[in-house]
Every structure is written in structure tokens, then in C-alpha cells.
Design a protein around this motif. Structure first.
Motif, PDB file in Angstrom:
ATOM      1  N   GLU A 179      19.118 -19.573 -13.089  1.00 35.35           N
ATOM      2  CA  GLU A 179      20.208 -20.529 -13.243  1.00 35.35           C
ATOM      3  C   GLU A 179      21.541 -19.807 -13.412  1.00 35.35           C
ATOM      4  O   GLU A 179      22.550 -20.195 -12.814  1.00 35.35           O
ATOM      5  N   ALA A 180      21.556 -18.761 -14.218  1.00 39.61           N
ATOM      6  CA  ALA A 180      22.781 -17.987 -14.431  1.00 39.61           C
ATOM      7  C   ALA A 180      23.268 -17.374 -13.121  1.00 39.61           C
ATOM      8  O   ALA A 180      24.462 -17.422 -12.800  1.00 39.61           O
ATOM      9  N   ARG A 181      22.333 -16.823 -12.344  1.00 40.82           N
ATOM     10  CA  ARG A 181      22.710 -16.205 -11.062  1.00 40.82           C
ATOM     11  C   ARG A 181      23.257 -17.249 -10.103  1.00 40.82           C
ATOM     12  O   ARG A 181      24.282 -17.035  -9.449  1.00 40.82           O
ATOM     13  N   ARG A 182      22.603 -18.388 -10.029  1.00 43.36           N
ATOM     14  CA  ARG A 182      23.056 -19.438  -9.111  1.00 43.36           C
ATOM     15  C   ARG A 182      24.400 -20.010  -9.521  1.00 43.36           C
ATOM     16  O   ARG A 182      25.233 -20.306  -8.668  1.00 43.36           O
ATOM     17  N   ARG A 183      24.622 -20.170 -10.814  1.00 45.75           N
ATOM     18  CA  ARG A 183      25.929 -20.667 -11.287  1.00 45.75           C
ATOM     19  C   ARG A 183      27.045 -19.691 -10.947  1.00 45.75           C
ATOM     20  O   ARG A 183      28.186 -20.096 -10.735  1.00 45.75           O
ATOM     21  N   ALA A 184      26.694 -18.415 -10.904  1.00 50.69           N
ATOM     22  CA  ALA A 184      27.675 -17.391 -10.530  1.00 50.69           C
ATOM     23  C   ALA A 184      27.831 -17.304  -9.016  1.00 50.69           C
ATOM     24  O   ALA A 184      28.636 -16.513  -8.519  1.00 50.69           O
ATOM     25  N   ARG A 185      27.044 -18.116  -8.297  1.00 50.35           N
ATOM     26  CA  ARG A 185      27.074 -18.165  -6.831  1.00 50.35           C
ATOM     27  C   ARG A 185      26.777 -16.809  -6.200  1.00 50.35           C
ATOM     28  O   ARG A 185      27.474 -16.356  -5.292  1.00 50.35           O
ATOM     29  N   LEU A 186      25.735 -16.177  -6.732  1.00 45.97           N
ATOM     30  CA  LEU A 186      25.317 -14.871  -6.237  1.00 45.97           C
ATOM     31  C   LEU A 186      23.888 -14.955  -5.711  1.00 45.97           C
ATOM     32  O   LEU A 186      23.080 -15.725  -6.222  1.00 45.97           O
ATOM     33  N   THR A 187      23.595 -14.132  -4.723  1.00 44.15           N
ATOM     34  CA  THR A 187      22.224 -14.042  -4.220  1.00 44.15           C
ATOM     35  C   THR A 187      21.482 -12.965  -5.008  1.00 44.15           C
ATOM     36  O   THR A 187      22.096 -12.134  -5.688  1.00 44.15           O
ATOM     37  N   GLN A 188      20.170 -12.978  -4.884  1.00 44.10           N
ATOM     38  CA  GLN A 188      19.379 -11.920  -5.511  1.00 44.10           C
ATOM     39  C   GLN A 188      19.795 -10.569  -4.949  1.00 44.10           C
ATOM     40  O   GLN A 188      19.849  -9.578  -5.684  1.00 44.10           O
ATOM     41  N   GLU A 189      20.095 -10.526  -3.668  1.00 45.16           N
ATOM     42  CA  GLU A 189      20.499  -9.275  -3.027  1.00 45.16           C
ATOM     43  C   GLU A 189      21.796  -8.734  -3.624  1.00 45.16           C
ATOM     44  O   GLU A 189      21.921  -7.536  -3.891  1.00 45.16           O
ATOM     45  N   GLU A 190      22.763  -9.627  -3.851  1.00 44.93           N
ATOM     46  CA  GLU A 190      24.042  -9.199  -4.419  1.00 44.93           C
ATOM     47  C   GLU A 190      23.868  -8.672  -5.840  1.00 44.93           C
ATOM     48  O   GLU A 190      24.421  -7.626  -6.192  1.00 44.93           O
ATOM     49  N   VAL A 191      23.093  -9.389  -6.631  1.00 43.87           N
ATOM     50  CA  VAL A 191      22.863  -8.955  -8.011  1.00 43.87           C
ATOM     51  C   VAL A 191      22.126  -7.615  -8.030  1.00 43.87           C
ATOM     52  O   VAL A 191      22.489  -6.711  -8.779  1.00 43.87           O
ATOM     53  N   ALA A 192      21.116  -7.498  -7.187  1.00 48.09           N
ATOM     54  CA  ALA A 192      20.353  -6.247  -7.123  1.00 48.09           C
ATOM     55  C   ALA A 192      21.267  -5.082  -6.761  1.00 48.09           C
ATOM     56  O   ALA A 192      21.183  -4.002  -7.372  1.00 48.09           O
ATOM     57  N   HIS A 193      22.144  -5.283  -5.805  1.00 44.95           N
ATOM     58  CA  HIS A 193      23.070  -4.217  -5.385  1.00 44.95           C
ATOM     59  C   HIS A 193      23.992  -3.830  -6.541  1.00 44.95           C
ATOM     60  O   HIS A 193      24.213  -2.632  -6.791  1.00 44.95           O
ATOM     61  N   LEU A 194      24.519  -4.823  -7.243  1.00 45.67           N
ATOM     62  CA  LEU A 194      25.450  -4.542  -8.339  1.00 45.67           C
ATOM     63  C   LEU A 194      24.768  -3.863  -9.528  1.00 45.67           C
ATOM     64  O   LEU A 194      25.376  -3.034 -10.203  1.00 45.67           O
ATOM     65  N   ILE A 195      23.504  -4.206  -9.772  1.00 55.48           N
ATOM     66  CA  ILE A 195      22.773  -3.590 -10.885  1.00 55.48           C
ATOM     67  C   ILE A 195      22.196  -2.238 -10.477  1.00 55.48           C
ATOM     68  O   ILE A 195      22.070  -1.340 -11.293  1.00 55.48           O
ATOM     69  N   GLY A 196      21.836  -2.120  -9.193  1.00 53.94           N
ATOM     70  CA  GLY A 196      21.240  -0.872  -8.722  1.00 53.94           C
ATOM     71  C   GLY A 196      19.725  -0.911  -8.759  1.00 53.94           C
ATOM     72  O   GLY A 196      19.085   0.072  -9.132  1.00 53.94           O
ATOM     73  N   CYS A 197      19.169  -2.063  -8.412  1.00 53.55           N
ATOM     74  CA  CYS A 197      17.713  -2.205  -8.365  1.00 53.55           C
ATOM     75  C   CYS A 197      17.340  -2.965  -7.092  1.00 53.55           C
ATOM     76  O   CYS A 197      18.211  -3.284  -6.293  1.00 53.55           O
ATOM     77  N   SER A 198      16.076  -3.274  -6.926  1.00 46.94           N
ATOM     78  CA  SER A 198      15.638  -3.977  -5.718  1.00 46.94           C
ATOM     79  C   SER A 198      15.690  -5.493  -5.921  1.00 46.94           C
ATOM     80  O   SER A 198      15.694  -5.987  -7.050  1.00 46.94           O
ATOM     81  N   THR A 199      15.715  -6.215  -4.807  1.00 45.02           N
ATOM     82  CA  THR A 199      15.680  -7.674  -4.889  1.00 45.02           C
ATOM     83  C   THR A 199      14.350  -8.141  -5.473  1.00 45.02           C
ATOM     84  O   THR A 199      14.292  -9.160  -6.157  1.00 45.02           O
ATOM     85  N   MET A 200      13.285  -7.389  -5.234  1.00 41.89           N
ATOM     86  CA  MET A 200      11.981  -7.732  -5.792  1.00 41.89           C
ATOM     87  C   MET A 200      12.027  -7.678  -7.319  1.00 41.89           C
ATOM     88  O   MET A 200      11.434  -8.522  -7.997  1.00 41.89           O
ATOM     89  N   THR A 201      12.755  -6.731  -7.858  1.00 39.28           N
ATOM     90  CA  THR A 201      12.906  -6.627  -9.306  1.00 39.28           C
ATOM     91  C   THR A 201      13.601  -7.862  -9.854  1.00 39.28           C
ATOM     92  O   THR A 201      13.159  -8.449 -10.849  1.00 39.28           O
ATOM     93  N   ILE A 202      14.681  -8.289  -9.206  1.00 40.00           N
ATOM     94  CA  ILE A 202      15.405  -9.487  -9.640  1.00 40.00           C
ATOM     95  C   ILE A 202      14.480 -10.705  -9.588  1.00 40.00           C
ATOM     96  O   ILE A 202      14.438 -11.510 -10.517  1.00 40.00           O
ATOM     97  N   ALA A 203      13.728 -10.832  -8.504  1.00 35.90           N
ATOM     98  CA  ALA A 203      12.799 -11.959  -8.350  1.00 35.90           C
ATOM     99  C   ALA A 203      11.755 -11.952  -9.465  1.00 35.90           C
ATOM    100  O   ALA A 203      11.422 -13.011 -10.024  1.00 35.90           O
TER     101      ALA A 203
END
Length: 64
Positions: free
Chosen positions: A5-29
């Protein structure tokens, strides 16, 4: 607030968050599904990226 919910409210994809944190999209999922718990440093980054205070993020599912 749940991580997804927090990610969606920020209008970010899992890919964008993963890139900014420095991890994989699978980790975010996995975090969003509650299969894994983010390290504190990653949870802080997630909090900063989504602009949701760390204290408000539900990093672990709480029983009803």
C-alpha cells in the motif's frame, strides 16, 4: 500501513523501489507478501522512498 500500500500510494513500481534500495524486484515482492522481512537499513530506505514513517510500516503481518 502495509508495504504494498505504501509503495502504491507513492506511485512506484516494485522495479523502481528495488532499484532505489539496491535489491531485486523479487525481494520487494517477498517483503510485500510477508515471506521475508527487510533488514532495518532496507526498511529505512523503503520508508524514505515512500515517505511513510518507519513506525507506520507493517513490515511483519500482525495477527488480527
Amino acid at each position: 500501513m502495509k508495504l504494498r500500500e505504501a509503495r502504491r500510494r507513492a506511485r512506484l513500481t516494485q522495479e523502481e523501489v528495488a532499484h532505489l534500495i539496491g535489491c531485486s524486484t523479487m525481494t520487494i515482492a517477498r517483503w510485500e507478501r510477508g515471506e521475508r522481512i527487510p533488514r532495518l537499513t532496507d526498511a529505512r530506505k523503503f520508508s524514505a522512498i515512500t515517505r511513510v514513517p518507519l513506525e507506520e510500516l507493517e513490515v511483519v503481518d500482525r495477527p488480527d
